[in-house]
Design an enzyme around this catalytic site. Structure first.
Site, short mmCIF file in Angstrom:
data_model
loop_
_atom_site.label_atom_id
_atom_site.label_comp_id
_atom_site.label_asym_id
_atom_site.label_seq_id
_atom_site.Cartn_x
_atom_site.Cartn_y
_atom_site.Cartn_z
N LYS A 58 86.15 22.31 57.09
CA LYS A 58 85.17 22.60 57.03
C LYS A 58 84.90 21.65 56.33
O LYS A 58 83.35 21.46 56.03
CB LYS A 58 85.63 23.27 55.21
CG LYS A 58 85.51 25.34 55.70
CD LYS A 58 85.91 25.17 54.87
CE LYS A 58 86.59 26.81 55.10
NZ LYS A 58 87.59 28.23 53.95
N GLN A 102 91.07 26.62 48.26
CA GLN A 102 91.61 27.33 49.76
C GLN A 102 92.24 28.28 49.92
O GLN A 102 93.62 27.85 49.13
CB GLN A 102 91.67 26.61 51.19
CG GLN A 102 92.66 26.66 52.93
CD GLN A 102 90.78 27.27 52.98
OE1 GLN A 102 90.29 27.14 53.14
NE2 GLN A 102 91.04 28.80 53.65
N ASP A 125 81.84 28.94 46.48
CA ASP A 125 82.92 29.55 47.60
C ASP A 125 82.95 31.18 47.07
O ASP A 125 82.95 32.49 47.39
CB ASP A 125 83.85 29.50 47.90
CG ASP A 125 84.64 29.36 49.11
OD1 ASP A 125 84.39 30.16 49.75
OD2 ASP A 125 86.14 30.32 48.69
#
Ligand code: NAP
Length: 288
Positions: A58, A102, A125
């Site tokens: 990412k 994450q 996200d």
């Protein structure tokens, strides 16, 4: 469709490239107007190699698109309270425009509590309750990236959703559940299936659109795909295997995503697009 016909593929890789190019153009415009580049903070708890690889990928894509990233690695023994403190600090840091935690973070972390420490305007996200609710009410906000990517794919391939029966297999908070809500917003008739669903095959056989989001290799069999259906396989299992039995589904579906190269690349692309959008919002750059 005869057994020899094969479905058209929905290519995520090429579409994702276009979305990343758009994000890069927006990032450049933001830098030009404000002297500040969009910045994504990535937070990793512990040293799980797969999670570290995902974050590295990412961040590499961010760098290519002119989006800065700030990487924070916390020890595996970090408590939920400590993680919340870190996320709250990033939420109030004006130099950070998007935050990615994450996950999974480890069994000792209350992930829901941690996600909720992310300010909604930086939730690129799409993991907070605020983002989920905004998406469900069709209000401005960020969507969970994989379902957002699935919708961009369906749109790019002109898949008509209004009045169609969409069956979503999987109901996780980041994938199955939001995918169903986004399909509903496009006027599909949505059925959710999960581990307690009785006779999954019978329900999948009724679907005009199947979204597989389970994490069980080849769970959905080709013989259960209605001829001419659209199949989106978000599953990613060891050995590059999806949740759909690809070879047999190919002979029945009208459109299908390959694994890899279907849904996978779309997730990062949507993350970058949403990071650029968050930066533009926070820095007061008009968006076209
Ligand atoms: P998850 O949190 O483990 O959720 C899996 C879902 O599948 C749950 O709702 C579960 O039901 C359901 N399920 C499990 N066994 C089932 C069965 N036999 N029949 C029907 N439903 C069943 O997984 P996730 O995070 O949503 O991820 C799902 C898959 O997508 C994984 O392969 C993952 O690697 C992949 N993924 C890909 C991307 C990408 O960027 N391409 C991003 C995220 C995830 P219950 O709710 O009843 O337990």
């Amino acid at each position: 469709m005869s057994a020899t016909q094969t479905a058209q593929l929905m290519h995520g890789t090429s579409l994702a490239e276009r979305i990343v190019e758009e994000a890069a153009a927006k990032a450049a415009e933001i830098s030009r107007h404000t002297g500040t580049s969009p910045c994504l903070a990535t937070v990793l708890v512990g040293e799980d190699p797969a999670s570290a690889t995902y974050v590295r990928m990412k961040r590499a894509r961010c760098a290519k698109a002119g989006i800065k990233s700030r990487h924070i690695v916390l020890p595996g023994a970090t408590t939920t309270a400590e993680l919340i403190d870190t996320l709250a600090d990033l939420s109030s840091d004006p130099d950070v425009h998007g935050i990615l935690l994450q996950h999974p973070c480890g069994p000792h972390i209350d992930e829901r509590a941690a996600f909720e420490a992310i300010a909604p305007e930086k939730d690129v996200d799409g993991v907070t309750m605020h983002s989920f609710a905004a998406m469900s009410f069709a209000l401005p906000g960020f969507v969970s990236c994989t379902p957002g990517g699935i919708m961009r794919l369906l749109e790019a391939y002109d898949v008509e959703l209004a009045g169609k029966h969409a069956v979503v297999v999987g109901r996780s908070a980041i994938l199955g559940k939001p995918a169903g809500m986004l399909l509903l917003a496009k006027d599909a008739t949505v059925t959710y299936c999960h581990s307690r669903t009785a006779d999954l095959s019978a329900i999948v056989r009724e679907a005009d659109v199947v979204v597989a989001a389970v994490g069980r290799p080849r769970l959905i069999r080709g013989e259960d795909i209605k001829p001419g259906a659209v199949v989106v396989d978000a599953g990613y299992n060891p050995g590059n295997v999806g949740d759909v039995d690809y070879d047999t589904a190919l002979t029945r579906a009208r459109l299908i995503t390959p694994v890899p190269g279907g849904v996978g690349p779309m997730t990062i692309a949507v993350l970058l697009a949403q990071t650029a959008e968050a930066a533009a919002n926070q820095l007061g750059v008009q968006q076209r």
